[in-house]
Design a protein around this motif. Structure first.
Motif, short mmCIF file in Angstrom:
data_model
loop_
_atom_site.label_atom_id
_atom_site.label_comp_id
_atom_site.label_asym_id
_atom_site.label_seq_id
_atom_site.Cartn_x
_atom_site.Cartn_y
_atom_site.Cartn_z
N ASN A 224 54.62 50.25 88.72
CA ASN A 224 54.46 49.68 87.10
C ASN A 224 53.62 48.49 86.87
OD1 ASN A 224 56.88 51.52 86.30
ND2 ASN A 224 58.16 50.33 87.65
N LEU A 238 49.32 50.13 79.85
CA LEU A 238 50.47 50.09 80.86
C LEU A 238 50.32 51.27 81.88
CD1 LEU A 238 53.20 49.64 78.25
CD2 LEU A 238 52.62 48.08 79.92
N LEU A 240 53.17 53.13 84.03
CA LEU A 240 54.83 53.11 84.16
C LEU A 240 55.00 54.31 85.04
CD1 LEU A 240 55.90 52.42 80.37
CD2 LEU A 240 55.68 50.80 82.50
N VAL A 330 57.20 41.37 77.36
CA VAL A 330 56.80 42.72 78.09
C VAL A 330 57.67 42.61 79.25
CG1 VAL A 330 55.05 44.03 79.04
CG2 VAL A 330 54.64 42.38 77.09
N ILE A 334 60.29 45.82 80.16
CA ILE A 334 59.85 46.67 81.21
C ILE A 334 59.81 46.09 82.76
CG2 ILE A 334 58.84 48.23 79.49
CD1 ILE A 334 56.25 47.18 80.84
N SER A 335 59.86 44.95 82.84
CA SER A 335 59.69 44.27 84.18
C SER A 335 58.90 45.24 85.16
CB SER A 335 61.09 44.26 85.07
OG SER A 335 61.47 45.14 85.83
N PRO A 336 57.45 44.91 85.11
CA PRO A 336 56.45 45.74 85.87
C PRO A 336 56.40 44.87 87.15
CG PRO A 336 55.46 44.26 84.20
CD PRO A 336 56.61 44.24 83.89
N ASP A 337 55.75 45.78 88.46
CA ASP A 337 55.67 45.01 89.56
C ASP A 337 54.58 43.82 89.55
OD1 ASP A 337 57.10 47.06 91.29
OD2 ASP A 337 55.54 48.22 90.24
N ILE A 368 63.64 37.95 86.24
CA ILE A 368 62.27 38.92 86.30
C ILE A 368 61.17 38.15 86.21
CG2 ILE A 368 61.16 40.17 84.33
CD1 ILE A 368 63.93 41.20 83.18
N SER A 371 60.11 37.86 89.99
CA SER A 371 59.78 38.89 90.54
C SER A 371 58.36 39.50 90.34
CB SER A 371 60.87 40.07 90.10
OG SER A 371 62.06 39.47 90.29
N ARG B 170 67.72 46.21 93.97
CA ARG B 170 67.33 46.14 95.35
C ARG B 170 68.67 45.88 96.18
NH1 ARG B 170 63.08 41.64 93.11
NH2 ARG B 170 65.06 41.15 92.38
N LEU B 238 65.86 51.93 77.51
CA LEU B 238 64.62 52.74 77.40
C LEU B 238 64.79 54.16 77.81
CD1 LEU B 238 61.95 49.94 78.00
CD2 LEU B 238 62.83 50.82 75.77
N PHE B 245 64.03 54.55 82.17
CA PHE B 245 63.35 53.71 82.72
C PHE B 245 63.80 52.46 83.28
CE2 PHE B 245 59.96 50.17 82.65
CZ PHE B 245 59.29 50.99 83.41
N GLY B 247 61.92 50.23 85.60
CA GLY B 247 61.18 49.17 85.80
C GLY B 247 61.01 48.91 87.39
N SER B 248 60.97 47.59 87.90
CA SER B 248 60.55 47.63 89.17
C SER B 248 61.52 47.43 90.03
CB SER B 248 59.47 46.36 89.54
OG SER B 248 60.01 45.29 89.12
N PHE B 249 62.72 46.78 89.53
CA PHE B 249 64.11 46.58 90.31
C PHE B 249 65.28 46.92 89.59
CE2 PHE B 249 65.06 42.38 89.00
CZ PHE B 249 63.88 41.72 88.49
N VAL B 251 66.02 46.04 86.40
CA VAL B 251 66.57 44.90 85.38
C VAL B 251 65.18 45.07 84.29
CG1 VAL B 251 67.05 42.80 84.41
CG2 VAL B 251 67.49 43.61 86.89
N THR B 252 65.83 45.74 83.18
CA THR B 252 64.74 46.05 81.94
C THR B 252 65.44 46.22 80.58
OG1 THR B 252 65.36 48.55 82.08
CG2 THR B 252 63.33 47.81 83.15
N LEU B 333 54.24 47.61 71.68
CA LEU B 333 53.78 47.66 73.21
C LEU B 333 53.88 49.27 73.62
CD1 LEU B 333 53.13 46.16 75.55
CD2 LEU B 333 55.70 46.22 76.19
#
Lengths: 402, 402
Positions: A224, A238, A240, A330, A334-337, A368, A371, B170, B238, B245, B247-249, B251-252, B333
């Motif tokens: 992500n 994005l 995803l 954002v 969506i907590s992207p990497d 978030i 991370s 995680r 979402l 969805f 996200g990366s860990f 939490v979204t 977004l």
């Protein structure tokens, strides 16, 4: 990064149709690895294991024999602080063009499936040019690069193209909100296909920037990812779950129109106080040109920031904080990497990244914010054109692996 | 909606292992349709065609023979204004439990694969209860429902559970930011599995609310959906590309912590002026209780709004506009097909939806705002528990289709 090696189409470099002594399973696994290298660009063995779902032992085994057969090249790299081997497909079997249309330029690259650039060049376009002129210039530039690289147009498997504005996937047309008002209503896909007579794939430039980070950049591990381009306008792309995200009708990533100041300036979108009215390079130029006879340029901002001009530093700090705040929204959602910043200001490095990080950490939910990776793009102004070429490899794997 | 029919496990209702006269292809297609009905809940034939990728002719053909074999039931419905047939899997072959933990309640439902509720009930929990107490109460309530429905615990294929707070994928632990501070640090998955001794699947309550709209609600057509729950806290779930969805860990959807007023009140997350400080029911209660001896309740807000109390209407209007503005950021977004509002205020209908819509249209990029559907959830306070049961069917299709 420019690579001058002449493309060849030696059949020996293609995966064998009849694997002979190798089992059918091994051949299928090799095909999966090849496909991933085409779609994802050069990757470490750990990244390949993650993206293909194969074990690291299997990957290591097959990559070893592919290297022996000169199907892939191994290069030592550092990935997340560890030493690793980057695997690059020796794919000169297929070549794609990437085209990046801007407000005052068009850039074209020729790249092979090994993610080597064979040739690239940029040409100026007059401000306010019509779409037809942009397409014609791109077509001429493409022909020039093909001659230079000794390739015929029929050897191309396709062209990818990006424009700095939204494309409605329901109609295929460029819609209002674009930095290029003269292009609104144009079907870029069909017009470009008519002009080039090869398969064409189009997308928003920020989406292509995001794709470039995954394929050409060093973000191969990110599932992500958000790419935000700060320029005359502000847009984002994005990734995803490992794929470009297009929402319900192709228009996404419009972070430039997040409300930052409810009573702020009127934006070209019709709202008030959007991020673009606070943090675009156009706004910075306007703020820093007040009272001076000649309006300054983005290059001047870079120069003045470097020289420590207090007004420039303040404008960058305010803009960075606002961008960080928008990114926090954002991130919370969506907590992207990782979030990658692109556009002409990336050259400023930490000077511009610091206020963005401050704004992000201030407004994000703490766990978030902590991370997320936040980086400047290393691909400079080439990101969009490189992403456009990758778009072809993403969409046409069947015409590459025979 | 409560369905009292007793579950049976007649083997005749399972898809045949040896399709006999039907071709293997037909059998595979039937399995695909069955799987989709399990994962997506009752769907129209058009929705099935879209989600399985099969032609409408194939779907119609197979559904017809499945209906003749009493594997599915057809019910006339109206979908996007057109008359259509809803296809429901007559699946009493497997039963799942759905558990919704709240601040002061726990709700348990028993549902079969045909998306029929066999039994459901809610029990109160004391404010500030420990996790162990919540889990014990849920376990006792589940046993009560099983007795009522004449089912043994071993007949359950699993239990889904949701809590009103983030779970870090995680570590598997409930993290700070939850409405349930006493639950922070708990591994809900392992604790609940220990207590129930059946497979357990856990998620955030807002994610389960989103899943419920797709499966139990009438949003089967939506590929990209956002569910926002307005309660003591504000969270969202979402569905992107048809899937939850994370996200990366994990939490979204933390839309409750979008900054609305940079100089606003301090939020429990440590930031300032978050949406929760402006538009949660807790804030509304606080605003409307000032000066009165006894603090009012959420039920009072509903009653006072109904009676046309000007202060209540103003508080709802301000909160709705702020929610709409936050939703506009999300819409810009990711441009979802539909945004569904949940929580105790959904009963207010258009009275609360109108200011949300106004805020959304005011702050969204026009073409995105115009394209989005905005609805109140029809599932009321049952959404999370129903979504929790659906989570089991999503994760355990192999134990259902033999």
């Amino acid at each position: 990064m420019l690579d001058d090696e002449q493309p060849t189409t030696t059949p020996a470099h293609r995966p064998a149709r009849n694997p002979g002594s190798q089992s059918a399973l091994r051949s299928r696994n090799q095909q999966r690895i090849t496909q991933q290298l085409l779609k994802g660009g050069p990757s470490t063995q750990a990244e390949l294991a993650r993206s293909t779902g194969l074990s690291t032992a299997t990957i290591s085994n097959i990559v070893k024999s592919m290297a022996a057969a000169e199907l892939v090249t191994l290069t030592p790299v550092t990935s997340s602080g560890r030493r690793a081997m980057s695997v690059r497909y020796n794919g000169d079997s297929a070549i794609a063009a990437g085209i990046d249309f801007g407000r005052t330029h068009v850039r074209v690259v020729l790249a092979n499936t090994g993610y080597h650039v064979l040739a690239e060049e940029e040409a100026p376009l007059p401000r306010g040019h019509e779409a037809a002129e942009g397409i014609q210039t791109a077509s001429r530039l493409l022909d020039k690069l093909l001659r230079k690289a000794g390739i015929s147009r029929s050897q191309l498997i396709g062209a990818g193209a990006g424009i700095p504005g939204p494309i409605d996937s329901r109609s295929g047309k460029v819609i209002r909100g674009a930095i290029l008002p003269e292009w609104v209503g144009i079907n870029l896909h069909s017009e470009l296909q008519k002009a080039l007579e090869i398969p064409v794939f189009v997308d928003n430039d920020a989406n292509l920037g995001a794709l470039a980070q995954l394929t050409w950049g060093d973000m191969g591990n990110a599932l992500n990812l958000m790419f935000i381009k700060i320029g005359t306008g502000i847009g984002s792309g994005l990734i995803l779950g490992g794929h470009l995200f297009h929402g319900s009708f192709g228009v996404t990533g419009e972070i430039g129109h997040v409300t930052i100041d409810e009573h702020g300036m009127i934006c070209r979108c019709g709202n008030r106080g959007c991020l673009e009215t606070v943090a675009s390079t156009a706004t910075m130029v306007e703020l820093l040109s007040r009272g001076s006879e000649h309006p300054i340029s983005t290059a001047d901002i870079l120069r003045q920031a470097d020289a420590g001009d207090p007004a420039t530093l303040r404008v960058l700090d305010d803009a960075g904080m606002a961008i960080g705040r928008a990114l926090a929204n954002v991130a919370n959602l969506i907590s992207p990497d990782v979030i990658v910043i692109g556009g002409p200001l990336t050259e400023l490095g930490e000077l511009f990244l610091a206020p963005i990080r401050r704004g992000l950490l201030r407004h994000a939910v703490p766990i978030i914010g902590e991370s997320i990776g936040l980086k400047m793009s290393q691909l400079t102004s080439r990101a969009e054109a490189l992403g456009a070429a990758a778009l072809v490899f993403q969409n046409e794997p069947s015409s590459i692996i025979s």
